[in-house]
Design a protein around this motif. Structure first.
Motif, PDB file in Angstrom:
ATOM      1  N   LEU A  24       0.805  -1.223   0.000  1.00  0.00           N
ATOM      2  CA  LEU A  24       0.000   0.000   0.000  1.00  0.00           C
ATOM      3  C   LEU A  24       0.838   1.273   0.000  1.00  0.00           C
ATOM      4  O   LEU A  24       0.483   2.259  -0.663  1.00  0.00           O
ATOM      5  N   GLY A  25       1.929   1.287   0.748  1.00  0.00           N
ATOM      6  CA  GLY A  25       2.726   2.506   0.813  1.00  0.00           C
ATOM      7  C   GLY A  25       3.230   2.946  -0.554  1.00  0.00           C
ATOM      8  O   GLY A  25       3.051   4.098  -0.954  1.00  0.00           O
ATOM      9  N   ALA A  26       3.828   2.013  -1.277  1.00  0.00           N
ATOM     10  CA  ALA A  26       4.353   2.337  -2.607  1.00  0.00           C
ATOM     11  C   ALA A  26       3.251   2.585  -3.614  1.00  0.00           C
ATOM     12  O   ALA A  26       3.404   3.390  -4.545  1.00  0.00           O
ATOM     13  N   GLN A  27       2.107   1.905  -3.443  1.00  0.00           N
ATOM     14  CA  GLN A  27       1.019   2.078  -4.395  1.00  0.00           C
ATOM     15  C   GLN A  27       0.319   3.429  -4.201  1.00  0.00           C
ATOM     16  O   GLN A  27      -0.086   4.067  -5.177  1.00  0.00           O
ATOM     17  N   ALA A  28       0.184   3.867  -2.948  1.00  0.00           N
ATOM     18  CA  ALA A  28      -0.500   5.135  -2.682  1.00  0.00           C
ATOM     19  C   ALA A  28       0.365   6.332  -3.051  1.00  0.00           C
ATOM     20  O   ALA A  28      -0.134   7.337  -3.565  1.00  0.00           O
TER      21      ALA A  28
END
Length: 408
Positions: A251-255
């Motif tokens: 999620l961190g990299a995707q957001a």
């Protein structure tokens, strides 16, 4: 030739049956009711505290587990983090759409914090009385993904999200004094009227929504000068632990692909479990206080039994003269101490169970009274009664019948 003595043989001592022993032990308690009641009170307080603490902890755990099971453990939240300098970071506007592309994600909804907006019930209320309420822009399917539910009215839809329409969190409605939705109901938000269409129930997984006013993203941008950046994204994954763990790691990299370290990812069910564990640590303190109360009660029982032996020397001497053995005297006073402790234990169990039921019902929790709570409390009282009454019972059995009768 066999000789027989003219002296008659001593009759064998009669055995005390359990029922006779219990009746005999109760006589001393019934003739000294006030003293016995005060001594049993310490035992009752200790047992009640132990039963209540263990039962409340189990009731809270059962309620938490029921909530987690109902809401699922597959909800993740993405929030603003901090920059390297410690300043608040900002999620990209496209973050929800990028997260929705992940393979194991089945639902994405988001909210955006609208700063500098004051909420009042009417423009005639002083601006300083904000009631600590916040304003969030919200997407239309937020309750479905976040696990929220409506207490009254309707949530935002594609049409109302563009209009000055608001949905109130549970705490917001309470602080504004709104208990039901009436036709044409309005509140003063950011210097203009917003129509109220719904009230949410208290949210378990998203408590930040409770003291908030929710409006649509288009309406927030049009009427409240919102910049459109989400502040919290709610993500539902496939309901498997492996899928949730995998999405959590992505999620961190995707957001925020450029600055993934500026994104905070959490799992609300973990926070709920941690909160229950923290409450359990506090319960341990009260459990210790209950044990202390039990020890004080044990000292009280030992004290009253020692005094009872001193006051009843004539009774002991008379019973010994009538044929009672040392063992029977010892059993009588030991049974009296155990009966006194057990009476306090039974009262304590009833009081602890009643307190648990009352607290759980007031707070909407499941009433759970574990067997080890009441059984352990009663077992502790039996042990305390036996230990507290052992020394006085031995002293009573060792009294000489002749010296004891002198006190008559």
């Amino acid at each position: 030739m066999t000789t027989t003595s003219g002296r008659p043989a001593a009759p064998a001592a009669a055995r005390l049956r359990p029922g006779d022993l219990a009746a005999l032990a109760s006589i001393g308690l019934r003739t000294r009711r006030l003293r016995a009641g005060l001594s049993a009170l310490g035992i009752a307080i200790g047992v009640a505290a132990i039963v209540a603490v263990l039962s409340l902890a189990r009731s809270s755990q059962a309620t938490v587990q029921a909530e987690i099971q109902a809401l699922g453990t597959n909800l993740l939240t993405v929030t603003d983090g901090q920059t390297i300098s410690g300043a608040p970071a900002e999620l990209p506007v496209a973050a929800p759409g990028m997260i929705a592309r992940l393979r194991w994600v089945i639902g994405v909804q988001d909210t955006g914090s609208v700063g500098g907006v004051i909420v009042r019930k009417s423009p005639y209320i002083p601006p300083i009385e904000t009631n600590a309420l916040s304003v969030y822009a919200a997407t239309a399917n937020l309750p479905v993904v976040a696990g929220s539910s409506l207490a009254q009215g309707r949530f935002l839809n594609a049409a109302t999200a563009r209009q000055p329409v608001a949905v109130l969190g549970a705490a917001t409605a309470r602080r504004l004094g709104i208990d039901r939705i009436r036709p044409g109901m309005r509140i003063w938000v950011g210097g203009m009227w917003f129509y109220v269409t719904g009230i949410l129930n208290q949210d378990t997984y998203a408590p930040e929504i409770d003291p908030a006013v929710l409006v649509g993203f288009p309406a927030a941008e049009k009427y409240l000068h919102f910049d459109g950046h989400p502040s919290e994204i709610y993500v539902r994954t496939v309901d498997t632990q492996a899928a949730t763990t995998r999405v959590h790691s992505l999620l961190g990299a995707q957001a925020n692909p450029q600055n993934p370290s500026q994104v905070d990812v959490s799992q609300p069910s973990d926070a709920l479990t941690a909160q229950a564990d923290a409450q359990g640590a506090l319960d341990t303190l009260f459990l210790g206080l209950g044990v202390v109360a039990l020890l004080v009660g044990a000292i009280g029982v030992a004290n009253i039994m020692i005094i009872s032996v001193l006051e009843r020397r004539s009774e002991i001497g008379l019973r010994r003269a009538l044929g009672a053995t040392k063992g029977q005297i010892r059993s009588q006073f030991l049974a009296e101490a155990i009966l006194l402790s057990l009476a306090g234990g039974v009262i304590g169990v009833i009081a602890g169970a009643a307190a648990t039921a009352a607290y759980a019902r007031v707070h909407g929790e499941t009433v759970v009274i574990p067997p080890q709570a009441w059984a352990g409390g009663l077992a502790a009282t039996l042990l305390i009664g036996a230990l507290a009454g052992l020394l006085p019972a031995i002293r009573a059995a060792r009294l000489s019948p002749t010296r004891a009768l002198w006190s008559i």
